[in-house]
Enzyme design. Structure first.
Site, short mmCIF file in Angstrom:
data_model
loop_
_atom_site.label_atom_id
_atom_site.label_comp_id
_atom_site.label_asym_id
_atom_site.label_seq_id
_atom_site.Cartn_x
_atom_site.Cartn_y
_atom_site.Cartn_z
NE ARG A 1 -7.72 7.90 -4.94
CZ ARG A 1 -8.56 8.72 -5.55
NH1 ARG A 1 -9.83 8.67 -5.29
NH2 ARG A 1 -8.14 9.62 -6.45
CB THR A 2 -1.75 8.86 -1.52
OG1 THR A 2 -2.14 8.02 -2.60
CG2 THR A 2 -0.54 8.28 -0.83
CG HIS B 1 1.33 4.58 -4.98
ND1 HIS B 1 1.45 4.81 -3.63
CD2 HIS B 1 0.22 5.26 -5.38
CE1 HIS B 1 0.47 5.60 -3.25
NE2 HIS B 1 -0.30 5.89 -4.28
NE ARG C 1 1.19 10.60 -5.12
CZ ARG C 1 -0.04 10.14 -5.34
NH1 ARG C 1 -0.91 10.87 -6.02
NH2 ARG C 1 -0.39 8.96 -4.89
CE LYS D 1 12.16 30.20 -2.28
NZ LYS D 1 12.45 30.50 -0.88
N1 CP Z 1 -4.58 5.80 -5.58
C1 CP Z 1 -3.95 6.98 -5.47
O1 CP Z 1 -2.73 7.07 -5.35
O2 CP Z 1 -4.79 8.06 -5.48
P1 CP Z 1 -4.34 9.57 -5.31
O3 CP Z 1 -3.52 9.92 -6.55
O4 CP Z 1 -5.60 10.36 -5.23
O5 CP Z 1 -3.50 9.67 -4.08
#
Ligand code: CP
Length: 315
Positions: A62-63, A142, A114, A92
């Site tokens: 999603r993100t 998040h 991420r 590396k």
């Molecule tokens: N909700 C969420 O962060 O989903 P993803 O891990 O698929 O990005």
């Protein structure tokens, strides 16, 4: 965030003010929603000529896709590494700081990242002149998930004040529930039910924050005990990838089941950041089409809020 201190990086929920959410982000997200949903409405290509780097050291559906789609809808070019831990020079030994210096030198306008460790996005931001957006840092936060979650609550109720919200599941390792707790703490007369199995309770830093901001909360182990009171129930899975492999997970008390569904109010909403887990079975497939379950509305709202956020940061 205020008019005097514009948002530069998006690293953690507590940096976002209620005023920014209510008067800037949510109206902008609504405009983005209208421009993508209403046939014939023109989406502003306000980021044409800009390029955005997505560095994902942990998996995402999603993100990453919603950020890429959001940037693309606004006319920006996106360059992504979906497995940056393996396919960037991180393998590396390159530091996160040097990696963002490279992105800046290559004229990217922003980096969406991420990472595996809580605090990585802050480290990157400390050396970066271009905006860093934390798309999830280990068990840390998040914040853009919390934005879309709060937008979804706001969309349903027209406000966020005076609501009772149950945060359910692995609250110790789940960064989305942590970030949402911070944002909910910005509103008036919020009551939080923190429902988690033993060993997965919300960590002390969030409890301290709630306490110091006068947010009423209770801790529980069984969702069925609080389901009837909730305006919103926020389910989460067990973050098994962050647990020692020998840990066994007992999710019995933190699952949606027929008893819980019978208790949940008709106008309440059941949320989940997704992905949901077949093993933990916190939100079984058979409840997907219940009108109270808004999990794919949340996904769509992720697109609108991220469009609004990118537009705000980069214009
Ligand atoms: N909700 C969420 O962060 O989903 P993803 O891990 O698929 O990005």
């Amino acid at each position: 965030v205020s008019e005097k201190s514009p948002l530069q990086h998006v690293l953690e929920s507590q940096q976002l003010s209620r005023s920014f959410l209510d008067h800037e982000l949510f109206p902008a997200a609504y405009r983005m929603q209208m421009s993508t949903e209403v046939v014939g409405d023109e989406i502003s290509r306000s980021l044409a000529g800009q390029s955005i780097s997505c560095l994902f050291y942990e998996p995402s559906t999603r993100t990453r896709f919603s950020f890429e789609q959001a940037a693309g809808f606004l006319g920006a070019r996106v360059v992504s590494s979906e497995n940056a831990g393996e396919f960037s020079s991180a393998i590396k030994g390159e530091s996160i700081e040097d990696t963002v210096r490279v992105m800046e030198a290559l004229k990217f306008s922003a980096v969406i990242m991420r990472t595996k460790q809580a605090g990585d996005a802050k480290k990157a931001a400390a050396v970066s002149k271009i905006p860093i957006i934390n798309a999830g840092d280990g068990a840390g936060q998040h914040p853009t998930q919390a934005l879309l979650d709060l937008y979804t609550i706001h969309q349903k109720f027209g406000l966020v004040d005076d609501l009772r919200v149950a945060l359910v599941g692995d609250l110790a390792n789940g960064r989305t529930a942590r970030s949402l707790a911070y944002l909910l703490g910005k509103y008036e007369n919020i009551y939080l039910d923190l429902v988690a199995p033993v060993g997965m309770q919300m960590k002390q830093d969030i409890l301290d924050y709630l306490g110091s901001h006068g947010i009423r909360f209770e801790q529980h182990q069984r969702l069925v005990d609080v389901a009837e009171h909730a305006d919103a129930i926020y389910m989460t899975r067990a973050q098994t990838e962050r647990m020692p492999s020998e840990d066994t997970v007992n999710g019995e008390g933190v699952r949606i089941n027929d008893y819980v569904m019978a208790a949940v109010k008709k106008h309440a909403i059941i949320m989940h950041p997704l992905p949901r887990s077949d093993d933990f079975a916190e939100l079984p497939e058979k409840y997907t089409d219940d009108p109270r379950v808004v999990i794919f509305q949340q996904v769509a709202n992720g697109l609108y809020t991220r469009m609004a956020l990118l537009n705000y940061l980069l214009n």
